[in-house]
Design a protein around this motif. Sequence first.
Motif, short mmCIF file in Angstrom:
data_model
loop_
_atom_site.label_atom_id
_atom_site.label_comp_id
_atom_site.label_asym_id
_atom_site.label_seq_id
_atom_site.Cartn_x
_atom_site.Cartn_y
_atom_site.Cartn_z
N SER A 166 33.54 53.37 6.37
CA SER A 166 34.38 53.02 7.52
C SER A 166 35.20 54.22 7.95
O SER A 166 35.47 55.13 7.15
N ALA B 11 39.34 58.57 6.98
CA ALA B 11 40.71 59.03 7.19
C ALA B 11 41.48 59.12 5.87
O ALA B 11 42.20 60.09 5.63
N GLU B 12 41.30 58.10 5.03
CA GLU B 12 42.01 58.11 3.74
C GLU B 12 41.60 59.31 2.89
O GLU B 12 42.45 60.01 2.33
N TRP C 37 38.93 50.93 13.17
CA TRP C 37 39.09 51.42 11.80
C TRP C 37 37.95 50.95 10.89
O TRP C 37 37.57 51.64 9.94
N ASP C 38 37.38 49.76 11.17
CA ASP C 38 36.32 49.22 10.34
C ASP C 38 34.94 49.72 10.75
O ASP C 38 33.94 49.42 10.07
N ALA D 238 43.64 57.85 15.52
CA ALA D 238 44.54 56.73 15.82
C ALA D 238 44.59 56.46 17.33
O ALA D 238 44.62 55.30 17.76
N VAL E 92 41.50 54.62 18.37
CA VAL E 92 41.62 53.21 18.00
C VAL E 92 42.53 52.49 19.00
O VAL E 92 42.21 51.39 19.48
N GLU F 156 46.71 51.68 8.68
CA GLU F 156 45.78 52.62 8.06
C GLU F 156 46.36 54.02 7.99
O GLU F 156 46.03 54.80 7.08
N GLN G 298 50.04 51.82 13.04
CA GLN G 298 48.77 51.34 12.52
C GLN G 298 48.80 51.46 11.00
O GLN G 298 48.98 52.55 10.47
N ALA H 157 38.24 54.16 8.45
CA ALA H 157 39.46 54.10 7.63
C ALA H 157 39.27 54.86 6.32
O ALA H 157 40.18 55.56 5.87
#
Length: 411
Positions: free
Chosen positions: A200, A205-206, A172-173, A162, A165, A327, A325, A202
């Motif tokens: 990505s 991270a997910e 994130w993309d 984060a 970013v 995300e 953020q 993101a």
Amino acid sequence: MIESAPTATAQLDWIVSASTRSPLPDQEIRDHLASGLLDASSGADGFNAALMRIGRLVVGEIVAARPDFVQAAVHGDTGNYLVTVRTNTAGLIEEVRLTTDVPPPASWAEIDTQLARLGRRVSFAAAEIEPDDHCRIVHGLNPDTLRPIGSAFKLYVLGALARAVAEGRVGWDERLAIRDDWKSLPSGTMQNRPAGATASLAEYAELMISISDNTATDHLIHQLGRDAVERQLRLFGHRQPDTNTPFLTTKAFFQLKGNSDTTCAQRYLALSPHDRVAALEQLEYRPLPDLQETWPEPKHIDQIEWFAAPTDICHAFAGLAQFDQPEIGHALSQKDEGLNLDTRQFPTVWYKGGSEPGVVTLHYLARTTDDRTLATSLMVSDPHTTLDTLSVTLAGQSVIRGAFHLLAHAR
């Protein structure tokens, strides 16, 4: 004639039936579980072990049901539970959650009584994160005591991402390619993707947070740099950041704990902090150990692990929230591990836990409808005896559920 996918209720019926027949054949389990849940359960053996710990189940009452979701009260050999089952579009089970179906503790004294039953090495904090991001501890048990935290360290990796970013160094993309030399062992599924496939940041991270994907985690650590994660410990206000230096990747962690050479960990621990960096780089270059299952007993949990105190976790949650953020919230709110707070009172819930033999930790942030931000952190460890992860988790969630209700009514 095309058969329709099994409903969540049908899969609940299978789980209940399976609880009377465990251990089940591997193929039967694979016919009912989605790959993500199978990996998160440490394979068919892990799912069988969980079934055997729970014991025989009987459905008492269906609380809510739709084709892809069912929640029911069940009675079992080990207690009464609220079970939640979710299925994917193919009808395979992608999530099973158990919650102890008993009233949560209604006072801090009751919470202390329940905490005392979890063992000698317990740290806990219930806090409100105030508008200036200060963590005001409302109630705690050894809240400043450092403990091993397992995969909860991934909160700091998320924070380092984060920050990158926010500083415009990555987006994130942005796409990142899978590398074979950065792959780790489960939990997770990303290790099954071919080298060169991209995702990505993101998505990395997910997966790192929602299913504790170790390969996703290590890719982020390598991409951001070990020093960036170590810096984030300090920026989030960790009181003893040097206990996590040099910062372990999960691959190095498995090399040290799952290596057939039992002297590997001892040689590493004998090194100076400076020399450990080079040792980790060598370990990360080697092929992964052939680890069929985790080690059965605790191994060096006070020396080779990731460490924090409950107050540190609260500060990490506060720091993550400050980034604002989307995300971050998306990754942290995918699962609550069965806490089941009332969404009418707590519309937002973040969760990250961590475990290994001898370690169970549970960490939550919840926002209330009147815009207050609350956090709880529970850490239980035993360097000599393997904890019953399911029992500790269910008992710990009862404590945490009660703590959030007490926090919500405290002023």
